[in-house]
Design an enzyme around this catalytic site. Sequence first.
Site, PDB file in Angstrom:
ATOM      1  N   HIS A 681       0.807  -1.211   0.000  1.00  0.00           N
ATOM      2  CA  HIS A 681       0.000   0.000   0.000  1.00  0.00           C
ATOM      3  C   HIS A 681       0.844   1.267   0.000  1.00  0.00           C
ATOM      4  O   HIS A 681       0.411   2.318   0.464  1.00  0.00           O
ATOM      5  CB  HIS A 681      -0.999   0.011   1.166  1.00  0.00           C
ATOM      6  CG  HIS A 681      -2.078  -1.021   1.028  1.00  0.00           C
ATOM      7  ND1 HIS A 681      -2.929  -1.067  -0.057  1.00  0.00           N
ATOM      8  CD2 HIS A 681      -2.432  -2.066   1.818  1.00  0.00           C
ATOM      9  CE1 HIS A 681      -3.762  -2.083   0.080  1.00  0.00           C
ATOM     10  NE2 HIS A 681      -3.468  -2.716   1.205  1.00  0.00           N
ATOM     11  N   ASP A 686       4.030  -1.450  -3.991  1.00  0.00           N
ATOM     12  CA  ASP A 686       3.083  -2.261  -4.756  1.00  0.00           C
ATOM     13  C   ASP A 686       3.554  -2.457  -6.185  1.00  0.00           C
ATOM     14  O   ASP A 686       3.327  -3.516  -6.784  1.00  0.00           O
ATOM     15  CB  ASP A 686       1.709  -1.599  -4.752  1.00  0.00           C
ATOM     16  CG  ASP A 686       0.987  -1.805  -3.424  1.00  0.00           C
ATOM     17  OD1 ASP A 686       1.542  -2.505  -2.560  1.00  0.00           O
ATOM     18  OD2 ASP A 686      -0.121  -1.267  -3.257  1.00  0.00           O
TER      19      ASP A 686
END
Length: 726
Positions: A681, A686
């Site tokens: 996140h 990511d």
Amino acid sequence: MKIDAHQFAVALAPGALLALLGLGLGAIFAATLAPDERAVLGEMIAPRVPLLVLGWAVLAIALGALARRAHAIWVTEPARLAEAAQATAAGGAPHRSAPPAEAACGAGARALAGVVDELARQRDGLRADIDARVQEAARGIEQERSRLAALMSELTQSVVVCNLDGRILLYNNRARLQSRALSSVPALADGAELIGLGRSIYALFDRELIAHALESVQRRLLRGAPQPSAQFVTSSQAGQLLRVQLAPVRDPSAVPGDAAQLSGFVLMLQNITREFEEDAEQDRLLHGLTEGSRSSLGSLQAAVDMLELPDLDAPTRERFLRVVHDEVRAMTARLQSLAASASQGLKTRWPLEDMLGADLVQAALRLIEARSGARASAPEVDAGLWLRVDSYALLQALASLATRLVDEFAVKRVQLRLRRAGERAHLDLVWAGTAISTETVTSWESSPMTVGDRASPLSVRDVVERHGGEFWFQRERALQTTFFRFLLPLAPPQEQLEAAAVLRSESRPEYYDFDLFQPGIQARELDERRLVDLAYTVFDTETTGLDPSQGDEIIQIGAARIVNGKLLRQESFEQLIDPGRSIPAAGIPIHGITPAMVAGQPGIAEILPIFHAFANDTVLVAHNAAFDMRFLQLKEASTGVRFDQPVLDTLLLSAVANPHQASHELEAIAERFGIAVLGRHTALGDAILTAEVFLRLIPLLADKGVHTLGQAREAAQRTWYARLKY
């Protein structure tokens, strides 16, 4: 939860078969009865139909549950086990046992899971043993590599190595730092949009300038020069002035004796902007001093004239006249000498290269014919003449003049002549018949050069002054020809040696990938290219919310690049963005970005062009890409930035590679592949996780017959998840 179509069909099949069987047997039994017997049978069955239907329903449900259970045990779980085994084989991390649940599989599947688990452990053990042996054998090589990498990183000159397509396959730390100075937005992009493995060097340099330098080097290789190079000065898009030296990289697989077979080239870069600006300022001061002194000399000469008035006595007049005349002559000589030295320094400050005149003429003939359409020949060329020239600028001047002759005077044929004239050389552009005026020549000489659809900031006069030469035109009435003549400096003749030394680069800096030497990849259409051959930008966005059409905005973009099947962690992009609106408190614990962190950060209109440059010439990859791309697409109108390259989605590709898995969330895929989840996140975290997942998916897709970009896009669009919209 998504309904499994196979299990749904399996659950309904027993009831349907039971109904068909019952109806069929009833029809056959009824056919054997007489009409009055059938009537009696109908009267008996009619009041009992609900009971029969209830019995059928109970039996159908029981058989359906048993069939679904059997399908899960003997079909679904073995398929999931096979996909898990494929993930284990594709993953680089040690295998982590995840056998099917006891209640969901049979003894055979459990036994098979145990065998797979044991084989995976054996493989991990063998891999560890092989790795240990390889590391031991390579320890000495790694030490040498580290020493050479350290030497390369300490070089004060920027070094970039490219293949023949202009793709960067090596650069040292100095080049990486210099790309920041060359960037138009150094504080934001840090030069990452200009230099990186697999990127095109033509983001920095004009393609034709490199092509000309390569052609010059190749001609010298064919003549047997041992270590030929070419140099030129050019400006970057940010206005920085660069001195560039280009040297060839020989193809080790070339046929022996084929000296001109190249696999790439080395660029050594030096930023001379400050040096040139300082010298230009000195030239300006010197020019002012010179002109001011000349003005003073004029005033002094006027005073001398006044001293010649007849009312002065003869001895005084004679003494003043002698002193004044002596000083005037001395000052004039000094100023003329100083002006000449400054002018010569300005001319020689621009680097010129030594070049065989015949090579220059041959290159000019090809360029003139290609750009102007006129037929060009060179009947008179002194084959042993060496010139000191800026060959690229001089060729542009010749081609520009030839193009104007063709366009404005319909000249069909031109000739080049090259011969010695004392301590200089005459290079003539000759044509027959049509004569032009002096005013036209003056206009052509002073206006910017144009060759085809390409314009140069230089004029022919600038090129001549750069060489410290002269330019004029002349008619030969006896031969009915006219010519432009360039007076050029000579260079000492150079010894022609046999090709014995091959230019090598033994340094191994941090940023390199020599597999990119393989040429020709860029020539094929993207959809026909193999997934393993493409360059990717894997990206992720963090946003204020999940609804881009209702005003949610991007607050962070992170991206990493994949080139030649390798994740380039050192070539990443990460930027916080001021969304111009509040950040909901509910989302802060997820992405960890607070309003204070984005305060004062650039807006999306400033960041998107930089990210577009970073992702240029690559395929975009994201997890649930429809979400991220929707945010980008909604900004096209306001920013003018359009991301029109192909896009791949690891969510869809996972569904293609592992259709029987229950979840295709990023964490679930990473767990199947044994990938550690770090920095979840955050946009860059990511993006890196998605890149590692994507690299594991490529061999699994190949097992499914998906090898090219076009096949991957087509297969992804057939999955159930492709219907998600934002």
